[in-house]
Design a protein around this motif. Structure first.
Motif, PDB file in Angstrom:
ATOM      1  N   LEU A   1       8.930   2.222  15.292  1.00  0.00           N
ATOM      2  CA  LEU A   1       7.904   3.004  16.003  1.00  0.00           C
ATOM      3  C   LEU A   1       7.255   2.139  17.081  1.00  0.00           C
TER       4      LEU A   1
ATOM      5  N   HIS B   1       8.826  10.672  -2.240  1.00  0.00           N
ATOM      6  CA  HIS B   1       7.499  11.228  -2.537  1.00  0.00           C
ATOM      7  C   HIS B   1       6.607  10.071  -2.947  1.00  0.00           C
ATOM      8  N   ILE B   2       5.304  10.328  -2.990  1.00  0.00           N
ATOM      9  CA  ILE B   2       4.386   9.294  -3.477  1.00  0.00           C
ATOM     10  C   ILE B   2       4.821   8.908  -4.890  1.00  0.00           C
TER      11      ILE B   2
ATOM     12  N   PRO C   1       0.822  -1.213   0.000  1.00  0.00           N
ATOM     13  CA  PRO C   1       0.000   0.000   0.000  1.00  0.00           C
ATOM     14  C   PRO C   1       0.855   1.261   0.000  1.00  0.00           C
TER      15      PRO C   1
ATOM     16  N   THR D   1       7.021  -0.340  -7.245  1.00  0.00           N
ATOM     17  CA  THR D   1       5.753   0.014  -7.894  1.00  0.00           C
ATOM     18  C   THR D   1       4.993   1.008  -7.006  1.00  0.00           C
TER      19      THR D   1
ATOM     20  N   SER E   1       3.822   2.710   2.725  1.00  0.00           N
ATOM     21  CA  SER E   1       4.342   1.628   3.563  1.00  0.00           C
ATOM     22  C   SER E   1       5.868   1.647   3.631  1.00  0.00           C
ATOM     23  N   GLY E   2       6.498   2.350   2.688  1.00  0.00           N
ATOM     24  CA  GLY E   2       7.960   2.485   2.729  1.00  0.00           C
ATOM     25  C   GLY E   2       8.693   1.739   1.624  1.00  0.00           C
TER      26      GLY E   2
ATOM     27  N   GLY F   1       1.964   2.427  -4.790  1.00  0.00           N
ATOM     28  CA  GLY F   1       0.992   1.701  -3.978  1.00  0.00           C
ATOM     29  C   GLY F   1      -0.378   2.343  -3.923  1.00  0.00           C
TER      30      GLY F   1
ATOM     31  N   THR G   1       9.536   2.797  -1.544  1.00  0.00           N
ATOM     32  CA  THR G   1      10.592   3.588  -2.184  1.00  0.00           C
ATOM     33  C   THR G   1      11.744   3.816  -1.210  1.00  0.00           C
TER      34      THR G   1
HETATM   35  N1  LIG Z   1       9.464   5.614  11.125  1.00  0.00           N
HETATM   36  C1  LIG Z   1       9.659   5.069   9.946  1.00  0.00           C
HETATM   37  N2  LIG Z   1       9.213   5.695   8.837  1.00  0.00           N
HETATM   38  C2  LIG Z   1       9.403   5.121   7.641  1.00  0.00           C
HETATM   39  C3  LIG Z   1      10.082   3.869   7.520  1.00  0.00           C
HETATM   40  N3  LIG Z   1      10.127   3.545   6.220  1.00  0.00           N
HETATM   41  C4  LIG Z   1       9.519   4.528   5.533  1.00  0.00           C
HETATM   42  N4  LIG Z   1       9.095   5.507   6.382  1.00  0.00           N
HETATM   43  C5  LIG Z   1       8.387   6.740   6.005  1.00  0.00           C
HETATM   44  O1  LIG Z   1       7.183   6.392   5.370  1.00  0.00           O
HETATM   45  C6  LIG Z   1       6.836   7.375   4.392  1.00  0.00           C
HETATM   46  C7  LIG Z   1       6.444   6.730   3.087  1.00  0.00           C
HETATM   47  O2  LIG Z   1       7.546   6.100   2.503  1.00  0.00           O
HETATM   48  P1  LIG Z   1       7.653   5.780   0.947  1.00  0.00           P
HETATM   49  O3  LIG Z   1       8.864   4.949   0.794  1.00  0.00           O
HETATM   50  O4  LIG Z   1       7.551   7.002   0.127  1.00  0.00           O
HETATM   51  O5  LIG Z   1       6.346   4.926   0.727  1.00  0.00           O
HETATM   52  P2  LIG Z   1       5.910   4.124  -0.593  1.00  0.00           P
HETATM   53  O6  LIG Z   1       5.530   2.765  -0.118  1.00  0.00           O
HETATM   54  O7  LIG Z   1       6.941   4.205  -1.631  1.00  0.00           O
HETATM   55  O8  LIG Z   1       4.582   4.865  -1.015  1.00  0.00           O
HETATM   56  P3  LIG Z   1       3.979   5.041  -2.515  1.00  0.00           P
HETATM   57  O9  LIG Z   1       5.081   5.473  -3.385  1.00  0.00           O
HETATM   58  O10 LIG Z   1       2.888   6.048  -2.383  1.00  0.00           O
HETATM   59  O11 LIG Z   1       3.416   3.711  -2.871  1.00  0.00           O
HETATM   60  C8  LIG Z   1       8.043   8.294   4.254  1.00  0.00           C
HETATM   61  O12 LIG Z   1       7.753   9.483   4.903  1.00  0.00           O
HETATM   62  C9  LIG Z   1       9.144   7.566   4.992  1.00  0.00           C
HETATM   63  O13 LIG Z   1      10.018   8.450   5.613  1.00  0.00           O
HETATM   64  C10 LIG Z   1      10.539   3.233   8.733  1.00  0.00           C
HETATM   65  O14 LIG Z   1      11.115   2.137   8.740  1.00  0.00           O
HETATM   66  N5  LIG Z   1      10.288   3.879   9.901  1.00  0.00           N
END
Ligand SMILES: Nc1nc2c(ncn2[C@@H]2O[C@H](COP(=O)(O)OP(=O)(O)OP(=O)(O)O)[C@@H](O)[C@H]2O)c(=O)[nH]1
Ligand SMILES: [Mg+2]
Length: 295
Positions: A205, A77-78, A56, A119, A59-60, A121, A62
């Protein structure tokens, strides 16, 4: 000129001439080398082993991919479109195919290259991930489904449950696609094994659910999604025959869905916790270990 003349080609080829010796030496050394390169090229895999990263939005994914690529997390970014990056298995993690190599084998010191396909989410952009699964890239070795474990905590606040529900729906659809891949295969052996890693991210967290608890919650929620979908189909007058059987995830019957059921369709699922960011640095060893096991 007859072949027996002192100047003819045949006489020169067998005579003690310097040009003959040079040509013979070149052929003797170059021919095996060229044959080696020809055979090696024909055998060498043309595509890198790759892993598809799904999950989704937020979720992290990227963050994880950039951490694996550059060794440090960077702001994200998204995502709007998929992107493929080349990363290297750290030399401290041993690939499954190298487990019987000697400690002193110099190839163990080399970092193995692989590809990660990130990909988007967002609900409207999940078709990219589905397309990759329907027409998998040649080197596809596995699927990494990233979940924000800090946002699915056990309290009953509505936003937490929404995240869990969204993740479970997405995961249900992906697992169903993988199951169909197996059931619709033409060969009796079925398609090649395609493992799934559920990466429980953000364990730094304090609200985060540990991996075993998240696994149980996901199984419960996926069972609910599956039942709701089946009811929807029944209400629409379909699914009584034929289609119901194909669209039912896991074993038939009323039993709860469990990830171990996916082993029957050649998709072993594993839930492993970790975090990309965090005050005490990242913890991604479990995920690297899983990737290495399938290389
Ligand atoms: N606290 C914490 N925050 C995290 C972690 N991994 C990612 N984040 C945060 O989660 C947010 C989203 O991360 P992205 O990697 O952009 O998420 P994504 O899954 O790529 O999202 P989409 O591209 O929209 O599909 C960012 O603000 C990150 O800083 C983690 O392990 N711990
Ligand atoms: Mg992204």
């Amino acid at each position: 000129m007859a072949w027996s003349d002192p100047d003819s080609f045949a006489t020169k080829a067998f005579g003690p001439y310097i040009s003959t010796i040079i040509i013979a030496t070149l052929v003797a050394f170059l021919l095996p080398t060229l044959v080696h390169f020809y055979l090696y090229r024909a055998k060498a895999p043309t595509s890198l082993p790759s892993f598809l990263v799904l999950g989704p939005s937020g979720s992290g994914k990227t963050s994880l991919v950039t951490l694996f690529e550059s060794g440090k997390p960077s702001p994200t970014h998204i995502s709007q479109a998929p992107s493929t990056v080349q990363v290297h298995l750290p030399s401290t993690t041993r690939a499954g195919s190298s487990q019987y190599r000697s400690e002193n084998d110099p190839t163990l010191k080399q970092e193995k290259p692989l590809q990660l396909i990130d990909t988007p989410g967002h609900g409207k952009l999940r078709h990219y991930a589905r397309e990759y699964l329907q027409d998998p890239p040649p080197g596809l070795k596995g699927i990494i489904f990233v979940i924000d474990a800090a946002n699915v905590s056990s309290d009953s606040s509505s936003s937490a449950n929404e995240t869990l529900q969204d993740a479970a729906e997405y995961l249900h659809d992906i697992l169903l696609l993988l199951q169909k891949r197996y059931t619709s295969a033409k060969t009796s052996k079925g398609p090649k094994e395609l493992p799934v890693l559920i990466a429980a991210n953000k364990l730094d967290l304090f609200t985060a659910l540990p991996a075993p608890l998240l696994k149980g919650k996901l199984e419960q929620e996926i069972s609910r999604v599956r039942d709701a979908r089946a009811k929807g189909l029944m209400a629409a007058g379909m699914g009584e025959e034929g289609s119901e059987e194909r669209d039912w995830l896991g074993e038939g019957g009323e039993s709860k869905f469990e990830f171990r059921m996916m082993e029957e369709v050649n998709c072993p699922v594993k839930v492993v916790g970790g975090n990309v960011l965090g005050a005490e640095g990242s913890d991604v060893d479990g995920w690297w270990g899983w990737i290495a096991g399938w290389l």
